[in-house]
Design an enzyme around this catalytic site. Structure first.
Site, short mmCIF file in Angstrom:
data_model
loop_
_atom_site.label_atom_id
_atom_site.label_comp_id
_atom_site.label_asym_id
_atom_site.label_seq_id
_atom_site.Cartn_x
_atom_site.Cartn_y
_atom_site.Cartn_z
N LEU A 19 39.45 40.00 38.85
CA LEU A 19 38.97 38.71 39.31
C LEU A 19 39.34 37.62 38.31
CD1 LEU A 19 37.39 37.10 41.37
CD2 LEU A 19 35.29 37.73 40.18
N GLU A 139 47.76 42.70 34.22
CA GLU A 139 46.44 43.27 33.95
C GLU A 139 46.58 44.75 33.65
OE1 GLU A 139 42.37 44.65 36.22
OE2 GLU A 139 43.76 43.31 37.28
N THR A 187 26.66 40.44 19.87
CA THR A 187 28.10 40.20 19.79
C THR A 187 28.86 41.38 19.21
OG1 THR A 187 28.00 39.22 17.56
CG2 THR A 187 27.66 37.74 19.44
N PRO A 189 29.39 44.54 20.22
CA PRO A 189 30.34 45.24 21.09
C PRO A 189 31.67 44.51 21.22
CG PRO A 189 28.15 45.29 22.06
CD PRO A 189 28.07 44.36 20.88
N ALA A 240 28.53 34.60 38.62
CA ALA A 240 28.70 33.46 39.50
C ALA A 240 28.03 33.72 40.84
CB ALA A 240 30.19 33.17 39.70
N CYS A 383 42.21 49.74 63.16
CA CYS A 383 42.90 50.99 62.88
C CYS A 383 42.18 52.15 63.60
CB CYS A 383 43.02 51.21 61.39
SG CYS A 383 44.24 52.47 60.92
N MET A 386 40.14 50.99 66.50
CA MET A 386 40.83 50.80 67.78
C MET A 386 41.01 52.14 68.48
SD MET A 386 44.72 49.48 68.49
CE MET A 386 45.70 50.43 69.66
N GLN A 387 41.36 53.16 67.72
CA GLN A 387 41.55 54.48 68.32
C GLN A 387 40.24 54.99 68.94
OE1 GLN A 387 43.21 56.88 65.19
NE2 GLN A 387 45.03 55.59 64.97
N HIS A 517 45.78 46.34 59.94
CA HIS A 517 44.67 45.93 59.07
C HIS A 517 44.76 44.42 58.81
CE1 HIS A 517 42.94 49.87 57.91
NE2 HIS A 517 44.16 50.31 58.16
N GLU A 519 42.58 42.41 57.79
CA GLU A 519 41.81 41.97 56.62
C GLU A 519 42.70 41.79 55.39
OE1 GLU A 519 41.26 46.55 56.62
OE2 GLU A 519 41.61 44.91 58.05
#
Length: 545
Positions: A19, A139, A187, A189, A240, A383, A386-387, A517, A519
């Site tokens: 993130l 990353e 602090t 760690p 957040a 996916c 739907m099946q 998919h 999404e």
């Protein structure tokens, strides 16, 4: 040549490096720079395609058919830049390629070692396919000190020496825990994590410190002093209200400013955060709310449906409503207890059956489809969903034994494994008994939409669309005609007309199943039309309840 930002983590996992990388990339992008983000995964799997969602979360699929870490979903959602095969690498893939070269004799008899062969391969991955990007963010998975990540850390160390001055920056994400009994933040760690990183030859330029409580200025100065960074380069990262407010939060704390300063870049334009302002305003000030039931198999771990969760949120943003997601284990609907189904689904404004593999929970998903169809509740099948809608439709049409060959032998195979299909590159073939990681239809494929269909209207009248797939089984074309007689219309097909891609029910308020998919292509500032339409239908349903 691009500038490189290497992002590492320490103390514990799950600090939000992905993130953070996505948010930083979005901020640099908002300043007018071109960015790309890459993920280095230390595990020995070649890719996450055969890993359990309970261990790894969802598998994110790119347009070019790579099965990747879910963090690439964050990258795409925050930047709008489509990820590629070259944006995710694992130790397994590195070692597989090196051993293949050794077997071919490519190393001319040399002894193959971690240094230089493994580290060279990692560096080559980092430097490849730079295009015209201004920044490439890399990353590194895991935490500092993990045995698995040592070759990646060494590769970073070498790159920082080999590239030009001010061409690389190291950002280290750490934890500043709050000890409730002592009533204070600690602090140490972070200090230990930075010391561990320094022992590997990497000096961080910026520290992003995750904390549940505000970090006092005195603690920031203390961290800076003991970790050998500027006090302004100690960036607090508090929890957040939503992930989409994180870019604003990091900008307010000066993360992007400090990164540019570490590169020696001055006079950069301030970021244009207008798109993010609109997203956070829509998220924070909804004008209504809907409740969606997700009837699935892996509901015990939300990360297993990470992109789905975010796409539903995006659908809410498009309609300016809050989306409450009710995760329901499909297995609780199996059996003859109709009361349980009614109690769970009657309060819902929409029902979604997501993708998955295996027989477990399938009958419960079919029961959810039946409830949505007969009660006129908006339904969205993705996916496997739907099946299940096609199998449910076949049973309603009189095929009592309708099933999928994925679940075992059946005399009514409404869904079956696919071993051949056509692409723009020609015929693609897979062996039915082949490796699980190599028998799926993966990546972006086109589909043709039927004119005047609901699907065509959802896509703004488009005749052809392109969506990402990840599945091994297909709806059997032999059942299209009897299913359409029962009322289930095939509104989207592969260009050759053989593979069903979208089904719908014209006599239903909103009933859509898709083989792909969607999404995976939804963005907070560009919600996928299928999710926007589904939430709009759920909002209408909420007004009827």
């Amino acid at each position: 040549m691009a500038r490189f930002i290497f992002i590492t983590g320490g103390v514990v996992s799950s600090l939000g490096k992905g993130l953070m990388a996505a948010s930083l990339a979005a901020l640099l992008q908002a300043r007018g720079y071109k960015v790309r983000i890459r993920k280095f995964d230390p595990y020995l799997n070649v890719d996450p395609g055969t890993m359990s969602p309970y261990q790894h979360g969802e598998v994110y699929v790119t347009d070019d058919g790579a099965e990747t870490d879910l963090d690439l979903g964050h990258y795409e959602r925050f930047t709008g830049v489509s990820a590629l095969q070259t944006d995710n690498i694992t130790s397994g893939r590195v070692y597989r390629d090196i051993i293949a070269k050794e077997r071919r004799g490519d190393y001319l008899g040399a002894t193959v070692q971690v240094i230089p062969h493994v580290t060279d391969a990692i560096k080559a991955f980092a430097l490849a396919d730079q295009g015209d990007n201004d920044f490439i963010l890399c990353e590194i998975g895991g935490t500092v000190g993990d045995i698995e990540s040592l070759p990646f850390m060494e590769a970073i160390r070498q790159l920082r020496n080999e590239l030009e001055p001010f061409q690389t920056v190291s950002v280290h994400v750490t934890l500043v825990p709050y000890i409730k009994a002592a009533g204070e933040l600690k602090t140490k760690p972070t200090q230990h994590s930075v010391r561990e990183l320094a022992a590997l030859g990497i000096k961080p330029d910026i520290l992003l410190c995750r904390a549940e409580h505000p970090i006092p200025e005195s603690d920031r100065r203390k961290i800076a002093q003991f970790c050998n960074v500027r006090a302004e380069a100690v960036i607090p990262a508090l929890d957040a209200p939503s992930i989409y407010s994180v870019p604003h939060q990091y900008h307010a704390e000066g993360l992007d400013r400090e990164v540019l300063r570490a590169f020696g870049i001055t006079g950069a334009p301030e970021p244009d955060l207008s798109a993010w302002n609109d997203v956070t305003d829509r998220y924070s000030n909804p004008e209504g709310e809907v409740t969606i039931a997700v009837v699935g198999k892996y509901v015990g771990l939300p990360d297993a449906y990470k992109s789905l969760n975010e796409a539903l949120v995006h659908g809410g943003l498009a309609n300016r409503v809050k989306v409450n997601i009710k995760w329901i284990d499909a297995e609780i609907f199996e059996g003859d207890d109709d009361a349980a189904i009614i109690a769970a689904l009657e309060p819902m404004h929409g029902i979604l059956v997501p993708g998955g593999f295996g027989e477990r929970g399938s009958e419960g998903k079919i029961s959810a489809v039946t409830f949505a169809r007969t009660r006129n509740v908006p339904f969205f099948g993705i996916c496997l969903g739907m099946q299940m809608a096609c199998i449910e439709g076949a049973r309603a049409a009189g095929f009592a034994n309708a099933s999928s060959t994925e679940f075992g032998p059946t005399d009514t195979p409404v869904v079956g494994i696919i071993t051949e299909w056509m692409t723009e590159e020609g015929l693609q073939s897979r062996a039915e008994g082949g490796d699980l990681g190599g028998t799926m239809r993966l990546g972006a494929y086109p589909a043709k939409l039927s004119p005047n269909s609901h699907a065509s209207r959802i896509y703004g009248g488009a005749e052809t669309i392109s969506e990402r797939h990840r599945h091994r089984y297909e709806v059997n074309g032999a059942f299209i005609e009897p299913l359409e007689k029962q009322g289930l219309i095939f509104a989207g097909m592969s260009p050759d007309g053989l593979l069903p891609e979208i089904v719908e029910r014209p006599d239903h308020p909103w009933f859509v199943g898709v083989q792909f998919h969607p999404e995976l292509k939804s963005r907070p500032f560009d919600p996928h039309p299928l999710f926007a339409g589904f939430i709009a239908a759920a909002l209408e349903q909420s007004r009827l309840v």
